[in-house]
Design an enzyme around this catalytic site. Structure first.
Site, PDB file in Angstrom:
ATOM      1  N   TYR A 134       8.909  15.422 -26.686  1.00 23.38           N
ATOM      2  CA  TYR A 134       8.728  16.640 -25.758  1.00 23.38           C
ATOM      3  C   TYR A 134       9.224  17.919 -26.352  1.00 23.38           C
ATOM      4  O   TYR A 134      10.444  18.028 -26.506  1.00 23.38           O
ATOM      5  CB  TYR A 134       9.429  16.254 -24.480  1.00 23.38           C
ATOM      6  N   LYS A 163       4.515  15.684 -26.641  1.00 15.60           N
ATOM      7  CA  LYS A 163       4.132  16.506 -25.220  1.00 15.60           C
ATOM      8  C   LYS A 163       4.245  18.038 -25.576  1.00 15.60           C
ATOM      9  O   LYS A 163       5.663  18.337 -26.084  1.00 15.60           O
ATOM     10  CB  LYS A 163       4.970  16.183 -24.328  1.00 15.60           C
TER      11      LYS A 163
END
EC number: 4.3.3.7
Length: 294
Positions: A134, A163
């Protein structure tokens, strides 16, 4: 093999006076499955994990896995700026059957790019479960550079996706150019779903999906099936609503929106606080314009 393609909801955590409102969480899970959400991402930023106790986080992740029962993937936010803590929570999450882990970059410590690689390698080597990195430098103060991502992929066999919430499309294109199909890319920003799909992304981990699950799923599915014009129409038609969900720090607006819509997800936990009145009025207007409230 991808953990999921399409819309993964960064699901809110509903709270009540005694802690997590599990009855409401079960309702949300069923609502998302009924509305074609492709994966549930539990205990992330939108889920206010940073204000939850470790016991609450574990109970919430396990509850979600138990209720979903394999119908769609469950991805647990187990990242930390404490590598050992991230390993321990990730091991536990694997033991109760999550389908993947969402690991944020180690915030606050201000490590180097080398430190980022070593942090993720330590988790990778101890936990055999698919990992989604992330990257959200606006929150962490730390950016995973494209060449660093290559090093991570070279040394971490469990890292299967990222992400990307840097907002930097040039950087994301460079990641794709360097890694091709070695890693999946999910948009971490709802206003960049179509742009990231257009450069080879396979979906989104979405805040908007908390209030428009079917629309976000449809946007991704249409694009991935080649119906790009219809997908773009959804992106453009929902853009003003998306923007209103970020006029204050996420998840303040989305949780407020859900309560306005009659989906009682409870209060925010400090230091998150209620919306400014002018922003609240703007949010209500957008909800009305999109027929989410009368």
């Amino acid at each position: 093999m991808s953990i999921f393609k399409g819309s993964g909801v960064a699901i809110v955590t509903p709270f009540c006076e005694n802690g997590v409102n599990f009855k409401k969480l079960e309702e949300l899970i069923e609502w998302h499955i009924e509305n074609s959400t492709d994966a549930i991402v539990i205990c992330g930023t939108t889920g206010e994990a940073s204000t939850m106790t470790e016991a609450e986080i574990k109970e919430t992740i396990k509850f979600t896995v138990d209720k979903v029962q394999g119908r769609i993937p469950v991805i647990a936010g187990t990242g930390s700026n404490n590598t050992r803590k991230a390993i321990e929570l990730s091991k536990w999450a694997k033991s109760i059957g999550v389908d993947g882990l969402l690991l944020i970059t180690p915030y606050y410590n201000k490590t180097t790019q080398k430190g980022i690689v070593e942090h993720f390698k330590a988790i990778n080597d101890d936990v055999d479960v698919p990992i989604i990195l992330y990257n959200v430098p606006g929150r962490t103060g730390l950016n995973i550079l494209p060449k660093t991502l290559v090093k991570i992929c070279d040394t971490c066999s469990n890292v299967v996706a990222i992400k990307e919430a840097s907002g930097d499309l040039s950087q994301i294109i460079e990641m794709k150019a360097l890694l091709k199909d070695r890693i999946d890319i999910y948009s971490g920003n709802d206003d960049q779903i179509i742009p990231i799909l257009s450069i080879g992304g396979i979906g989104v981990i979405s805040v908007l999906a908390n209030i428009m699950p079917k629309e976000v799923h449809d946007m991704c599915e249409l694009y991935l099936k080649g119906k790009t014009k219809k997908a773009l129409e959804i992106q453009l038609n929902t853009l003003s609503l998306t923007n209103s969900l970020f006029i204050e720090t996420n998840p303040i607006p989305v949780k407020t929106a859900m309560n306005i819509m009659g989906i009682d997800v409870g209060e925010l936990r400090l230091p998150l606080c209620n919306m400014d009145e002018s922003n609240l009025n703007l949010l209500k207007k957008e909800l009305s314009n999109h027929a989410l409230i009368k």
